[in-house]
Motif scaffolding. Structure first.
Motif, PDB file in Angstrom:
ATOM      1  N   GLY A 253       0.854  -1.282  -0.069  1.00 21.50           N
ATOM      2  CA  GLY A 253       0.103  -0.029  -0.016  1.00 21.50           C
ATOM      3  C   GLY A 253       0.776   1.120  -0.341  1.00 21.50           C
ATOM      4  N   PRO A 256       1.197   2.971  -3.932  1.00 21.44           N
ATOM      5  CA  PRO A 256       0.548   4.232  -4.412  1.00 21.44           C
ATOM      6  C   PRO A 256       0.691   5.603  -3.647  1.00 21.44           C
ATOM      7  N   VAL A 257       0.891   5.531  -2.210  1.00 21.86           N
ATOM      8  CA  VAL A 257       1.108   6.381  -1.375  1.00 21.86           C
ATOM      9  C   VAL A 257       2.399   7.269  -1.895  1.00 21.86           C
ATOM     10  N   ASN A 260       1.702   8.875  -5.312  1.00 21.81           N
ATOM     11  CA  ASN A 260       1.066  10.086  -5.079  1.00 21.81           C
ATOM     12  C   ASN A 260       1.917  11.176  -4.533  1.00 21.81           C
ATOM     13  N   ARG A 265       0.133  12.374  -9.712  1.00 23.62           N
ATOM     14  CA  ARG A 265      -0.612  12.095 -10.892  1.00 23.62           C
ATOM     15  C   ARG A 265      -0.674  10.500 -11.111  1.00 23.62           C
ATOM     16  N   ARG A 266      -1.905   9.982 -11.214  1.00 25.11           N
ATOM     17  CA  ARG A 266      -1.850   8.644 -11.232  1.00 25.11           C
ATOM     18  C   ARG A 266      -1.217   7.948 -12.648  1.00 25.11           C
ATOM     19  N   GLN A 279      -0.944  -3.529  -5.153  1.00 23.17           N
ATOM     20  CA  GLN A 279      -1.628  -2.227  -4.797  1.00 23.17           C
ATOM     21  C   GLN A 279      -1.277  -1.096  -5.939  1.00 23.17           C
ATOM     22  N   GLN A 282      -3.304  -2.106  -8.910  1.00 18.97           N
ATOM     23  CA  GLN A 282      -4.864  -1.774  -8.711  1.00 18.97           C
ATOM     24  C   GLN A 282      -4.904  -0.420  -8.713  1.00 18.97           C
ATOM     25  N   TRP A 283      -3.965   0.766  -8.222  1.00 16.27           N
ATOM     26  CA  TRP A 283      -4.210   2.130  -8.130  1.00 16.27           C
ATOM     27  C   TRP A 283      -4.214   2.534  -9.747  1.00 16.27           C
ATOM     28  N   ALA A 286      -7.432   1.747 -11.694  1.00 13.73           N
ATOM     29  CA  ALA A 286      -8.778   2.300 -11.221  1.00 13.73           C
ATOM     30  C   ALA A 286      -8.809   3.486 -11.806  1.00 13.73           C
TER      31      ALA A 286
ATOM     32  N   PHE B 231      -3.487   4.097   1.599  1.00 12.39           N
ATOM     33  CA  PHE B 231      -4.168   3.148   0.838  1.00 12.39           C
ATOM     34  C   PHE B 231      -5.210   2.321   1.302  1.00 12.39           C
ATOM     35  N   PRO B 238      -9.897   1.270  -5.173  1.00 14.64           N
ATOM     36  CA  PRO B 238      -8.503   2.022  -4.511  1.00 14.64           C
ATOM     37  C   PRO B 238      -8.602   3.488  -4.176  1.00 14.64           C
ATOM     38  N   LEU B 240      -6.852   6.768  -1.991  1.00 13.36           N
ATOM     39  CA  LEU B 240      -5.709   7.362  -0.943  1.00 13.36           C
ATOM     40  C   LEU B 240      -6.515   8.378   0.131  1.00 13.36           C
TER      41      LEU B 240
END
Lengths: 346, 346
Positions: A253, A256-257, A260, A265-266, A279, A282-283, A286, B231, B238, B240
């Motif tokens: 997890g 993604p943290v 970010n 930006r994803r 994760q 997944q991030w 999504a 997360f 998902p 944040l």
């Protein structure tokens, strides 16, 4: 037609030809042909199977203007795990070899290590016992070898080590134990306007000294685990001192943290090889619009290593199920890669 | 010379002229002239004084191949403070106005705020009393307005606010209270191969939703203060979540730490306006090779604000002494800037 006329005509043709050869149009044509030849197969170390096809289909649709899946250049963010995705990770993470080598190098300054675990086992060459203490023992060794110095001093230590250290089994430098197909993939994505990032559980300052040379990824595009640092003036000179205190764990997890925090930006594409990357995938998946997720599956015991669900390092279990269920690309190293490491025969 | 011959000659001249006008050489010539005209003064809102000259001399020497001060493109990193350096910061940080506006917007969901400080004072419009509780009160207001939602939800809140909110004194949108000369400077540096970063004490996720549009700086080049995020899968999706826990304060000694964490490479140019930027300038100056440090000095009460050593916001005291002692560039807003804000008369 007399001869004089004919010669004059030839001369005119030659002049025209010369003019054409020297013209910008001609150069653009030749340059275009050369580019096309280069572009013919941007992924030469990939066999022509579903994995390669899925990568190229994705890149083509997100870069084609007017396509419903078109993504503007600034949003073309691709994130790559490092250990097991860009370079190998067996029989243990390469950074662990660095830790052990540092313990040996620092031992003369630490006579107490001879009788103190896990250091004593490392000095005896007994890696298994050294790691028997689990995360606590590992963290103790990391702190003893990764902190106290300035960030610049640490970068130099890493640079010196990576320039000389060899993998215990292959005897190759670690920077040659990177995956040739993934180097091609990084270059292919960048040639198509992607910004490529490393997002690794490994130490951010352990990777940055060499990722630019090896992967073409500059330090500002490397995200990893880190300790805290402190700004100080030493004899009037500003330094950043590495403290024995954890700052951030860029795994599971945390990925993604970290993405970010650093990118803000994803990503639209994510590449991993283990459940620790799930994760991040997944991030990435999504977000809205076209997305691409890929797992490298280590199933080539002959050329590399074969491991997945039961492996202690690089466990790929839940991730494999999710990839199959969601139709993510799963790379079979055995079937999809012509070459594994650079310089190998294809 | 008979008339027919003369006409034929004219026609040939016209054809030659047409051919020339349509030739790539002609286009390149015209394009070159246009480029040169544009390049003639890359900093048109700067008066031709020592500040402007020092900037241009630095950029010229680090970009000139063969020069002893030449810096390769990947190392051309420039860092900019935000509040008071790229946009104004009076009568208080613009993010504080955002906090107060959020408290007013959220008040219906928090009936208890009517009787609870510092919220009660904000709701009565008494900013002074609201801020009387110092950092603790401010942090309480930040946590109440900046956490609990997802990062994406927060970005939308910021975008909506910045699109409509107006500065209480000038009645202009905050994004028009940026400094025109600094916008030109950012563009000039980028045109010369620099990567420009914001390094601000302000919230990283408060800035990212608008820095790309306003400064041309993408989110991955924005460094700021932050809270922790977590997360989570919410109904399988998902997200944040922004937690009410401080992650990092990007101010004073935190600026070099943040730069090292995000960029991993020492900047060669740094731009600030307060003592909170001093460590960033020191860190930048301490590298080898050509370096450039600049302070914006707010001394123009007529067009902006005048404040320095005694100011509560944007204190410039030690920094001013060090800039003078070390020969850093100090920009007099009054004398060095033709224009302060975009759209003003010069």
């Amino acid at each position: 037609m007399n001869r004089t006329y004919s010669m004059a005509k030839n001369e005119r043709s030659i002049i025209k030809l010369k003019a054409f050869v020297l013209s910008p149009i001609f150069f653009m044509f030749i340059f275009g042909c050369a580019l096309q030849a280069l572009a013919a197969d941007p992924l030469p170390s990939w066999n022509n199977g579903p994995a390669k096809q899925s990568i190229m289909a994705f890149v083509e649709k997100v870069t084609k203007e007017g396509s419903p899946d078109f993504v503007p250049v600034p949003e073309r963010i691709a994130v790559f795990d490092n250990d097991g995705t860009l370079w190998a990770e067996q029989p243990m993470y390469f950074q662990a070899f660095f830790v052990f080598d540092r313990i040996k190098a620092l031992a003369p300054q630490h006579p107490e290590w001879k009788d103190k675990e896990p250091f004593a086992s490392v000095l005896k060459g007994d890696v298994k016992s050294a790691l028997a203490g689990g995360d606590r023992a590992l963290m103790e060794m990391v702190m003893a070898t990764h902190t106290g110095m300035t960030s610049e001093e640490f970068a130099k230590i890493v640079k010196d080590w990576i320039a000389t250290a060899k993998h215990p089994m292959t005897k190759r430098p670690y920077t040659e134990m990177v995956y040739q197909p993934m180097l091609e993939l990084l270059a292919y994505l960048r040639a198509n306007g992607f910004k490529t990032f490393v997002v690794s559980g490994g130490g951010i300052e352990f990777m940055r000294p060499w990722t630019e040379n090896v992967y073409g990824i500059p330090p500002e595009q490397v995200i990893g685990s880190s300790g805290k640092t402190k700004f100080e003036l030493r004899d009037g000179k500003p330094v950043l001192v590495r403290l024995p205190e954890l700052n951030f764990v860029d795994d599971k997890g945390g990925k993604p943290v970290g993405i970010n925090q650093h990118i803000g930006r994803r990503p639209i594409a994510a590449f991993g090889n283990s459940d620790g990357d799930l994760q991040m995938l997944q991030w990435t998946a999504a977000g809205t619009g076209a997305r691409f997720c890929l797992y490298v599956h280590h199933n080539d015991a002959a050329r590399e290593w074969a491991y997945d669900r039961q492996s202690h390092i690089g466990t790929l279990d839940k991730g494999l199920d999710e990839a199959n269920a969601r139709g993510w690309t799963v790379v079979s190293m055995k079937d999809d890669w012509k070459t594994v490491f650079p310089g190998e025969k294809k």
